[in-house]
Design a protein around this motif. Structure first.
Motif, short mmCIF file in Angstrom:
data_model
loop_
_atom_site.label_atom_id
_atom_site.label_comp_id
_atom_site.label_asym_id
_atom_site.label_seq_id
_atom_site.Cartn_x
_atom_site.Cartn_y
_atom_site.Cartn_z
N MET A 1 40.46 34.67 54.07
CA MET A 1 39.96 35.78 53.56
C MET A 1 41.12 36.68 53.46
O MET A 1 41.83 36.99 54.14
CB MET A 1 38.73 36.48 54.31
CG MET A 1 38.04 37.52 53.27
SD MET A 1 36.72 38.36 54.11
CE MET A 1 35.67 37.09 54.23
N THR A 2 41.33 37.32 52.16
CA THR A 2 42.54 38.10 51.73
C THR A 2 41.76 39.33 51.04
O THR A 2 40.50 39.31 50.69
CB THR A 2 43.29 37.44 50.70
OG1 THR A 2 42.75 37.09 49.61
CG2 THR A 2 44.02 36.20 51.35
N GLY A 3 42.71 40.42 50.79
CA GLY A 3 42.18 41.58 50.22
C GLY A 3 41.45 42.39 51.36
O GLY A 3 41.20 42.15 52.52
N THR A 4 41.02 43.59 50.97
CA THR A 4 40.29 44.47 51.91
C THR A 4 38.92 44.20 51.94
O THR A 4 37.99 43.58 51.09
CB THR A 4 40.49 45.87 51.18
OG1 THR A 4 41.84 46.45 51.07
CG2 THR A 4 39.64 47.10 51.98
N ARG A 5 38.43 44.13 53.17
CA ARG A 5 37.02 43.68 53.68
C ARG A 5 36.18 45.13 54.06
O ARG A 5 36.99 45.83 54.18
CB ARG A 5 37.17 42.76 54.83
CG ARG A 5 37.72 41.40 54.33
CD ARG A 5 38.02 40.47 55.50
NE ARG A 5 39.16 41.21 56.25
CZ ARG A 5 39.84 40.37 57.27
NH1 ARG A 5 39.35 39.24 57.73
NH2 ARG A 5 40.67 40.84 58.00
N ARG A 6 35.02 44.77 53.94
CA ARG A 6 34.21 46.17 54.16
C ARG A 6 33.50 46.09 55.53
O ARG A 6 32.70 45.15 55.77
CB ARG A 6 33.12 46.12 53.00
CG ARG A 6 33.58 46.32 51.74
CD ARG A 6 32.69 45.79 50.54
NE ARG A 6 32.64 44.44 50.80
CZ ARG A 6 32.02 43.74 49.51
NH1 ARG A 6 31.57 44.17 48.51
NH2 ARG A 6 31.87 42.29 49.72
N LEU A 7 33.58 46.97 56.24
CA LEU A 7 33.05 47.10 57.75
C LEU A 7 32.14 48.39 57.65
O LEU A 7 32.31 49.47 57.36
CB LEU A 7 34.19 47.39 58.56
CG LEU A 7 33.74 47.46 59.98
CD1 LEU A 7 33.23 46.34 60.70
CD2 LEU A 7 34.80 48.04 61.02
N LEU A 8 30.84 47.94 57.98
CA LEU A 8 30.02 48.83 58.17
C LEU A 8 29.89 49.00 59.56
O LEU A 8 29.51 48.16 60.60
CB LEU A 8 28.23 48.17 57.77
CG LEU A 8 27.08 49.21 58.24
CD1 LEU A 8 27.43 50.53 57.42
CD2 LEU A 8 25.95 48.57 57.75
N VAL A 9 29.90 50.46 60.07
CA VAL A 9 29.95 50.67 61.56
C VAL A 9 28.70 51.70 61.74
O VAL A 9 28.34 52.61 61.21
CB VAL A 9 31.10 51.75 61.79
CG1 VAL A 9 31.08 51.98 63.30
CG2 VAL A 9 32.60 50.76 61.73
N LEU A 10 28.00 51.26 62.82
CA LEU A 10 26.77 51.82 63.12
C LEU A 10 27.01 52.70 64.36
O LEU A 10 27.32 52.13 65.42
CB LEU A 10 25.53 51.25 63.12
CG LEU A 10 25.25 50.53 61.99
CD1 LEU A 10 23.73 49.72 62.03
CD2 LEU A 10 24.98 51.35 60.77
N SER A 11 26.51 54.06 64.62
CA SER A 11 26.65 54.75 65.83
C SER A 11 25.63 55.62 65.94
O SER A 11 24.78 55.77 65.02
CB SER A 11 28.11 55.37 66.01
OG SER A 11 28.12 56.42 65.24
N GLY A 12 25.59 56.41 67.30
CA GLY A 12 24.54 57.21 67.43
C GLY A 12 23.51 56.63 68.47
O GLY A 12 23.25 55.51 68.68
N GLY A 13 22.77 57.67 68.89
CA GLY A 13 21.73 57.25 70.17
C GLY A 13 22.42 57.23 71.60
O GLY A 13 21.79 57.35 72.52
#
Length: 258
Positions: A1-13
């Motif tokens: 995979m090339t190019g910028t990838r999208r990362l979803l980060v979940l935090s809290g609790g």
């Protein structure tokens, strides 16, 4: 995979040091990071925040409220559960880190996805009764690579030192073990989580917990995708460790290629 990838980060609790953690996220070259914090994160995911993610990093421990010496729990919303299960069903990949293994005590399928569960109270995990889990901060130990040919352990030494929190908790279904801790996972080396919540920090009096697995990282399939769990990650000492950063970069690339 090339190019910028999208990362979803979940935090809290669960508390953590926000600035050092943000520095860790900023070190992930080639990723556009979207960071959501509970409780808003639950609603955002339910409304589609994970739909376009190439990977998710779970660094959250939702579903709890602590007070009066007790840990009160609640399940996630139906729409959140559906969004997460749908994400994996269509081949999405994720990395779950440290206290994420304690999240959503009233959603057993979450523990099955991760392949383990940290319990704040005695209860059922993977069909068996367990005492509340154990914790120990600032443990100095060596992480030992179990599969040097796996993409996630690429460029890691065969063993490397860490100083971090360890858990004494049930693990099951680790399809591909990746790291273990050179440490004895027995009750003498840990403290009771339930007693800590009750105000008796650093106590294991009368807590006869059985020994548990020394695995601290593994891969397992979830739906059509895959998930990597990494137990290290309690704070800045872990965030800045070059070997853990390498593990996380490798892991995110691996699950995003699912």
């Amino acid at each position: 995979m090339t190019g910028t990838r999208r990362l979803l980060v979940l935090s809290g609790g669960h508390p953590y040091e926000a600035t050092p953690f943000a520095d860790l996220l900023a070190s992930f070259d080639g990723w556009a990071v979207s960071h959501l914090i509970h409780p808003e994160a639950e609603a955002a995911v339910a409304e589609g925040a994970a739909n376009d993610a190439d990977a998710i990093l779970f660094y959250d421990m939702p579903g709890y409220s602590f007070g009066d010496g007790k840990a009160a729990t609640r399940p996630p919303s139906f729409t959140y559960r559906r969004a997460i299960t749908d994400y994996f069903a269509r081949g999405g990949g994720a990395v779950a880190m440290h206290h994420a293994i304690a999240g959503w005590a009233e959603w057993p399928e979450w523990a099955d996805m991760l392949g383990g569960r940290f319990l704040y109270d005695p209860g059922i995990a993977s069909g068996e009764y367990h005492l509340d889990s154990g914790y120990r901060h600032d443990v100095r130990y060596d992480a030992v690579v179990l599969d040097p040919d796996h993409p996630v352990t690429a460029d890691l030494p065969a063993r490397f030192p860490l100083r971090d929190e360890l858990y004494l908790a049930p693990v099951w279904g680790a399809a591909k073990p990746l790291l273990r801790a050179d440490h004895a996972f027995v009750r003498e080396n840990f403290y009771s989580a339930s007693q800590a919540v009750a105000g008796r920090m650093f106590s294991n009096d009368g807590w006869n917990h059985r020994p548990e697995s020394d695995l601290i990282a593994w891969e397992k399939p979830v739906g059509a995708g895959r998930l990597i769990y990494l137990q290290p990650g309690d704070g800045p000492a872990a965030y800045t460790d070059p070997n853990l950063r390498r593990f996380l970069i490798n892991a995110l690339a691996h699950v995003a290629a699912a």
